[in-house]
Write a protein that holds these residues in place. Structure first.
Motif, PDB file in Angstrom:
ATOM      1  N   LEU A 206      -4.234  -2.542   0.498  1.00  0.00           N
ATOM      2  CA  LEU A 206      -4.702  -1.342  -0.190  1.00  0.00           C
ATOM      3  C   LEU A 206      -3.791  -0.136   0.014  1.00  0.00           C
ATOM      4  O   LEU A 206      -3.608   0.670  -0.897  1.00  0.00           O
ATOM      5  N   PHE A 207      -3.207  -0.006   1.201  1.00  0.00           N
ATOM      6  CA  PHE A 207      -2.406   1.191   1.482  1.00  0.00           C
ATOM      7  C   PHE A 207      -0.896   0.946   1.485  1.00  0.00           C
ATOM      8  O   PHE A 207      -0.123   1.886   1.305  1.00  0.00           O
ATOM      9  N   HIS A 329      -5.272  -8.637  -6.569  1.00  0.00           N
ATOM     10  CA  HIS A 329      -4.046  -7.908  -6.912  1.00  0.00           C
ATOM     11  C   HIS A 329      -4.336  -6.452  -7.276  1.00  0.00           C
ATOM     12  O   HIS A 329      -3.433  -5.608  -7.249  1.00  0.00           O
ATOM     13  N   ALA A 330      -5.607  -6.148  -7.600  1.00  0.00           N
ATOM     14  CA  ALA A 330      -5.977  -4.765  -7.922  1.00  0.00           C
ATOM     15  C   ALA A 330      -5.729  -3.843  -6.732  1.00  0.00           C
ATOM     16  O   ALA A 330      -5.487  -2.639  -6.912  1.00  0.00           O
ATOM     17  N   ASN A 334      -3.968  -0.177  -6.798  1.00  0.00           N
ATOM     18  CA  ASN A 334      -4.586   1.007  -6.201  1.00  0.00           C
ATOM     19  C   ASN A 334      -3.699   1.619  -5.125  1.00  0.00           C
ATOM     20  O   ASN A 334      -3.699   2.832  -4.931  1.00  0.00           O
ATOM     21  N   ALA A 335      -2.923   0.784  -4.429  1.00  0.00           N
ATOM     22  CA  ALA A 335      -1.983   1.303  -3.431  1.00  0.00           C
ATOM     23  C   ALA A 335      -0.957   2.211  -4.094  1.00  0.00           C
ATOM     24  O   ALA A 335      -0.635   3.297  -3.587  1.00  0.00           O
ATOM     25  N   SER A 336      -0.453   1.778  -5.251  1.00  0.00           N
ATOM     26  CA  SER A 336       0.514   2.591  -5.986  1.00  0.00           C
ATOM     27  C   SER A 336      -0.101   3.927  -6.390  1.00  0.00           C
ATOM     28  O   SER A 336       0.529   4.984  -6.288  1.00  0.00           O
ATOM     29  N   MET A 337      -1.363   3.871  -6.833  1.00  0.00           N
ATOM     30  CA  MET A 337      -2.064   5.084  -7.245  1.00  0.00           C
ATOM     31  C   MET A 337      -2.289   6.022  -6.059  1.00  0.00           C
ATOM     32  O   MET A 337      -2.110   7.242  -6.160  1.00  0.00           O
TER      33      MET A 337
END
Length: 389
Positions: A206-207, A329-330, A334-337
């Protein structure tokens, strides 16, 4: 008068029966000819003798392996199975497995019975359209690329005069909808993830935006706790072996060269990894059959985990956190966001995520949240206020 000594002429070496011939035609071109039996033969034409000799050797090998047919008699299915036998060893094992799957379950059932010389662009067009209800445009494009590559080789090998699939129209590629977590969903997700033995794995996905295979291939030797740096240099694939015909774990390199990267870790994640290592050591002491592979995220006996195992735990986590189902993979999207919201430079984001270009980072992974849109509106309101003062 001395009798003239008679010298013997060396016997001309006879060509073995069935070994084929290379002859020059009246027009200057060279023909490679190989007998197939029953009065049939296979011929291919080339500009040089060297090319024809190479073609003859190839055709003899094909014939002896039972894969050579007269051009008009060979079916698309027969050719594809021969082609993957030649091409398969030149690609990664997981790519070979994917090609075989597309050939056996898509191309052969669809057009495998058609003679090579009878293939048309309309046939492929109709086949692609029949898949549109069940396959994504990207999957159809992958199968098309495979068919195009195989038939390009058929043209080079003089089995076809042109590639019938080259000009087939493909469905428009559409970007899959990705669930972008709200701040409240992120809080619930992390709260419930903390109860899971895969907590650190979810946090790193996630991060840090690490891919599933990169997490499964991560080893303790890849982490420098003193410097706080993580080296991403392995990836695990769980795929069907094309020769053994069973599922196997394959340890390979990341998806791209850019995927091999160094990531500086936040202190919180370093502490989580230290705690995870201590827990793993406690489990190891109780397991006499521990694998000892040095994996950060492993099975109950220290061996590789399957991607299906991760997806199962992630699906349960989403349900517990009352979040709609989405792919693992979402987390990478979300990490990119999250990195973008934090104002991290685009070049740094690209390198952290292992993308080969900034456009991939911004275009494909550049999602905007409702909060980001709201903040943009607020900034415009503030601008209007300043203009009107």
């Amino acid at each position: 008068m001395a009798k003239k000594e008679q010298t013997e002429k060396p016997e001309k070496k006879r060509r073995a029966r069935g070994e084929g011939t290379v002859l020059q035609r009246a027009d200057g071109r060279w023909v490679a000819r190989v007998p197939l039996g029953d009065g049939k033969r296979k011929e291919e034409y080339y500009d040089t003798k060297q090319e024809a000799e190479r073609a003859k050797r190839r055709m003899l090998n094909e014939r002896d392996a039972g894969n050579l047919a007269v051009g008009k008699d060979q079916t698309f299915g027969e050719y594809l199975l021969y082609w993957i036998g030649v091409h398969g060893p030149t690609v990664l094992l997981q790519t070979h497995s994917m090609y075989l799957s597309y050939i056996n379950f898509r191309l052969i059932p669809g057009l495998g019975h058609v003679k090579m010389k009878k293939l048309t662009v309309e046939m492929f067009q109709t086949l692609y359209q029949s898949w549109e209800e069940e396959l994504s445009p990207n999957t159809i494009r992958l199968i098309h690329t495979l068919a195009k590559k195989a038939l390009n080789d058929a043209v080079v090998w003089k089995k076809l005069s042109y590639n019938p699939v080259a000009h087939a129209k493909l469905p428009k590629s559409r970007r899959a909808k990705v669930h972008v977590f709200t701040d409240q969903e992120l809080d619930r997700l992390l709260e419930h993830a903390a109860k899971s033995r895969l907590y650190v794995l979810f946090v790193m996905a996630l991060f840090l935006g690490m891919r599933e295979g990169e997490l499964l291939g991560l080893k303790w030797s890849d982490i420098d706790f003193k410097e706080g740096v993580l080296q991403i240099q392995n990836k695990i694939y769980y795929t069907k072996h094309p020769l053994l015909e069973k599922m196997v774990f394959i340890e390979g390199l990341p998806k791209t060269v850019a995927g091999q990267r160094s990531v500086f870790l936040p202190s919180d994640i370093i502490d989580m990894l230290r705690d995870h290592l201590e827990e793993q050591k406690k489990i190891q002491e109780k397991k006499p059959d521990w694998n000892g592979s040095g994996l950060v995220f492993c099975s109950n006996t220290g061996g590789f985990m399957t991607d299906a195992n991760i997806r199962y735990h992630f699906s349960r986590l989403l349900k517990e956190a009352s979040i709609e189902h989405t792919k693992f993979h979402a987390l990478r999207h979300n990490a990119s966001m999250i990195l973008r919201r934090l104002g991290i430079d685009s070049v740094v984001r690209k390198e952290m995520l292992g993308h080969s270009s900034i456009s991939m980072t911004d275009d494909v992974y550049g999602h905007a949240t409702r909060k980001m849109h709201r903040d943009a509106a607020t900034q415009m309101e503030n601008l209007f206020k300043k203009e009107n003062e």
